[in-house]
Design a protein around this motif. Sequence first.
Motif, mmCIF file in Angstrom:
data_model
loop_
_atom_site.group_PDB
_atom_site.id
_atom_site.type_symbol
_atom_site.label_atom_id
_atom_site.label_comp_id
_atom_site.label_asym_id
_atom_site.label_seq_id
_atom_site.Cartn_x
_atom_site.Cartn_y
_atom_site.Cartn_z
ATOM 1 N N ASP A 214 48.227 29.268 38.254
ATOM 2 C CA ASP A 214 47.055 30.042 37.819
ATOM 3 C C ASP A 214 46.896 31.343 38.602
ATOM 4 O O ASP A 214 45.787 31.788 38.893
ATOM 5 N N GLY A 215 48.013 31.951 38.972
ATOM 6 C CA GLY A 215 47.961 33.260 39.612
ATOM 7 C C GLY A 215 47.899 33.242 41.109
ATOM 8 O O GLY A 215 47.775 34.300 41.742
ATOM 9 N N GLY A 216 47.989 32.084 41.742
ATOM 10 C CA GLY A 216 47.984 32.038 43.195
ATOM 11 C C GLY A 216 49.326 32.425 43.769
ATOM 12 O O GLY A 216 50.269 32.746 43.053
ATOM 13 N N GLY A 217 49.440 32.393 45.090
ATOM 14 C CA GLY A 217 50.690 32.748 45.744
ATOM 15 C C GLY A 217 50.723 34.207 46.145
ATOM 16 O O GLY A 217 49.964 35.038 45.660
ATOM 17 N N GLN A 218 51.619 34.516 47.067
ATOM 18 C CA GLN A 218 51.779 35.875 47.560
ATOM 19 C C GLN A 218 52.792 36.606 46.693
ATOM 20 O O GLN A 218 53.977 36.364 46.768
ATOM 21 N N ALA A 244 64.369 47.435 29.186
ATOM 22 C CA ALA A 244 63.337 47.428 30.229
ATOM 23 C C ALA A 244 63.184 46.009 30.762
ATOM 24 O O ALA A 244 63.793 45.066 30.268
ATOM 25 N N GLY A 245 62.348 45.849 31.797
ATOM 26 C CA GLY A 245 62.162 44.519 32.345
ATOM 27 C C GLY A 245 61.000 44.441 33.310
ATOM 28 O O GLY A 245 60.536 45.455 33.845
ATOM 29 N N ILE A 246 60.519 43.225 33.519
ATOM 30 C CA ILE A 246 59.464 42.941 34.494
ATOM 31 C C ILE A 246 59.891 41.702 35.278
ATOM 32 O O ILE A 246 60.206 40.667 34.687
ATOM 33 N N TYR A 247 59.887 41.803 36.605
ATOM 34 C CA TYR A 247 60.359 40.728 37.468
ATOM 35 C C TYR A 247 59.342 40.494 38.592
ATOM 36 O O TYR A 247 58.932 41.430 39.272
ATOM 37 N N SER A 248 58.946 39.236 38.771
ATOM 38 C CA SER A 248 58.153 38.807 39.940
ATOM 39 C C SER A 248 56.872 39.616 40.107
ATOM 40 O O SER A 248 56.551 40.096 41.190
ATOM 41 N N ILE A 249 56.119 39.773 39.035
ATOM 42 C CA ILE A 249 54.833 40.460 39.079
ATOM 43 C C ILE A 249 53.781 39.566 38.429
ATOM 44 O O ILE A 249 54.023 38.982 37.376
ATOM 45 N N THR A 250 52.625 39.470 39.047
ATOM 46 C CA THR A 250 51.500 38.727 38.495
ATOM 47 C C THR A 250 50.554 39.693 37.798
ATOM 48 O O THR A 250 50.189 40.735 38.360
ATOM 49 N N PHE A 251 50.126 39.331 36.589
ATOM 50 C CA PHE A 251 49.135 40.105 35.841
ATOM 51 C C PHE A 251 47.869 39.262 35.729
ATOM 52 O O PHE A 251 47.900 38.150 35.197
ATOM 53 N N ASP A 252 46.779 39.788 36.232
ATOM 54 C CA ASP A 252 45.496 39.075 36.248
ATOM 55 C C ASP A 252 44.507 39.870 35.410
ATOM 56 O O ASP A 252 44.119 40.985 35.771
ATOM 57 N N GLY A 253 44.073 39.295 34.274
ATOM 58 C CA GLY A 253 43.152 39.998 33.386
ATOM 59 C C GLY A 253 41.719 40.071 33.876
ATOM 60 O O GLY A 253 40.920 40.828 33.328
ATOM 61 N N ARG A 254 41.366 39.251 34.882
ATOM 62 C CA ARG A 254 40.034 39.283 35.517
ATOM 63 C C ARG A 254 38.914 39.110 34.494
ATOM 64 O O ARG A 254 37.862 39.735 34.568
ATOM 65 N N ARG A 255 39.125 38.234 33.506
ATOM 66 C CA ARG A 255 38.096 38.006 32.490
ATOM 67 C C ARG A 255 36.886 37.332 33.123
ATOM 68 O O ARG A 255 36.981 36.742 34.219
ATOM 69 N N GLY A 257 34.314 34.848 34.441
ATOM 70 C CA GLY A 257 34.482 33.464 34.833
ATOM 71 C C GLY A 257 35.759 33.158 35.587
ATOM 72 O O GLY A 257 35.925 32.051 36.091
ATOM 73 N N SER A 258 36.648 34.117 35.694
ATOM 74 C CA SER A 258 37.902 33.893 36.414
ATOM 75 C C SER A 258 37.695 34.148 37.904
ATOM 76 O O SER A 258 36.730 34.799 38.312
ATOM 77 N N PRO A 259 38.604 33.657 38.753
ATOM 78 C CA PRO A 259 38.402 33.787 40.207
ATOM 79 C C PRO A 259 38.267 35.226 40.691
ATOM 80 O O PRO A 259 37.541 35.489 41.650
ATOM 81 N N PHE A 287 51.101 35.588 33.814
ATOM 82 C CA PHE A 287 50.081 36.237 32.987
ATOM 83 C C PHE A 287 48.868 35.319 32.941
ATOM 84 O O PHE A 287 48.939 34.213 32.389
ATOM 85 N N PHE A 288 47.762 35.782 33.515
ATOM 86 C CA PHE A 288 46.609 34.915 33.717
ATOM 87 C C PHE A 288 45.307 35.626 33.347
ATOM 88 O O PHE A 288 45.181 36.843 33.498
ATOM 89 N N TYR A 289 44.340 34.847 32.873
ATOM 90 C CA TYR A 289 42.933 35.235 32.747
ATOM 91 C C TYR A 289 42.718 36.482 31.889
ATOM 92 O O TYR A 289 41.920 37.347 32.227
ATOM 93 N N SER A 290 43.426 36.553 30.766
ATOM 94 C CA SER A 290 43.165 37.625 29.807
ATOM 95 C C SER A 290 42.071 37.177 28.843
ATOM 96 O O SER A 290 42.004 36.006 28.456
#
Length: 634
Positions: A214-218, A244-255, A257-259, A287-290
Amino acid sequence: MRKHAMLLALAPAFVDPAASLDLQSTTTSGRMVPSLSNGEIAINRADRTLFFKNVDGTIGRGSLMNAIPAGRQAVEQGQADTLTVGGAALSSVLQRQSGKTVITPDTLQILGSGSTGDASDLSARLRGSTKALALGQDTSIGHSVARFGAPGVETCAGNDAVDDSVAINAAIAYVASLGGGKVTFPQSADCRVAKPVYLRDKVQLWGHGGVGPDGGGQTSKISPSVSMDAVVTQADMNVLLGAAGIYSITFDGRRPGSPNAPAGRTINVGRLLDIKPIGFHLERSGFFYSSGDGAYLRNFESSIAWINWVTHTQFSQNLGWALRMESTDSIVAMNYIGVNGVKGVAGNGKTATENGSGGCIFTQNYGNIRFFGNQIEVCNIGVLEKSVDSGIEASYGNNWTGNFFDLNNTAFEFRRGLLKANENIRYNGLFSANRFGETTDNDILIDDRIIDVAIENSLFAPAKAGKYNVRFKGANAYGWSFSGRFLSPAAQRFQNAPQDTVVRISGYEPQNKLDRLTVGPDVNGAGVFGIDAGPGNVPTMEWRGLGVTRYRQRINPADGSLIMTNVEFGQDAFKVLFNGTTQFLNPVGFNGAAPVGKCTLSAALPTDGSATNANIATAINGIRSCLINNGLAQ
């Protein structure tokens, strides 16, 4: 003696005639000279320091030089606040200020191997970037977004007041101008963007660290600071985004009620990723909390080949679809979607719509996608596969292997799109070795007129009360076959299964000991073939033509007899008792007339030709009446 006398005679010529030259010395370390008269000098032999009186009366100080071999320059030794090296045309000055050595001018060229000490505080500005960073602040490889921010402003520091999209887009544009490459993010990066990030051809975004549940971790992170349609997208949606590409990136939508939702304001995001890719890699990201979709990969009608990879990535807590793959027409794609964790937001039995509602995976008009090793759980619907074919070919199909569906309202739905009323969808996909765990509703929901599908070697957990492992929504979805283990009772395995549905069941459970070859429309266990159908079930064998049962035979549990049935007329034809007798249960003569008994005929006529015509006519009429009365003639 004359030579030494001559030197002594010349010595007075080098002395100021106004004062004599007097020399003082001491061996005490650190001792200073309080004052000097004109012409006096002093030496501290312990510190190797020379003191002299300047023209303005101040005390000057220098260090004594070591004697060195001929042809070499002398190097000052001792303590010196300022050392000037060079000739009259060009000189460099070294000064000690606040514990640091300052070089004037500020350019130092090292021709050798350089320093081997700690250079973490040494700053450098890469070619094309806008500011210098200390080497210790950025050890990433490639062009870091931290080097493309505004000077004096820390980039990707989790500050909503700083729009980090400026630095990210500048880095992407510069790398694209070089022909492609990596744009890197430090592991501690927490980028806040007020405008979308625009991916370009042949540019890959590389983060650092691992994505936690759920988006935790460093890990490197990109989050919106305001509401927007898409966090990462492409500038021109009329072309495919290539390589193109995406590697080792967290996306947090911050909707809400989200942390990480901001206090006192609302952020809503339509999609965290929205692109039309080809040759795209999405790996080890999250990809979290969109408020909408997690990742939206789409195509357009004129494109036939579409090859992408989505692997080792987490999708969770998005209110729309976690992963949405959509095209406007049927295309052949070689996409690889594997070893991902896909988790939605289940809603107590809700049915997912095409707009998401907490669904995990949505595919439309794509064929030949490989889904393998994914865990798909806690969704209103695990997977919704839909065809809205617009004319190339009314067929599609993907390959699903080794996926686990668990804790969903409906695990998998095949949905027929906007086609002609009587047009079939030929699904050429293959399902193998998938596992269907606990669901609130049905495991598999099949729309009408979807045909030719094989679901093989799969495991179905027990269905909830009143629900089914497989439910057909219409009677025209023919050509389906199933194999594997069903842990549900026979009555909960299928609902509305077409007549030609083929089922092969394995397993050691009591309900699975019989190999079920065919299933009737009532799916209550009557449509089985075998020696022992189990308690309450009747062994039955059917003969079918064009999907319609024409003839059926079954064992009568009352007396153990074998009953033959003409299904077309809905009547039992005859019964065979296992004592060697056969009974006709219904009329067998013409027009349904049943035999009423044996006919009594007249005596046999002579064969020598002496019988009269009248006797012959009487005998023939007797036979005629017998045949008619017993339904054998008319």
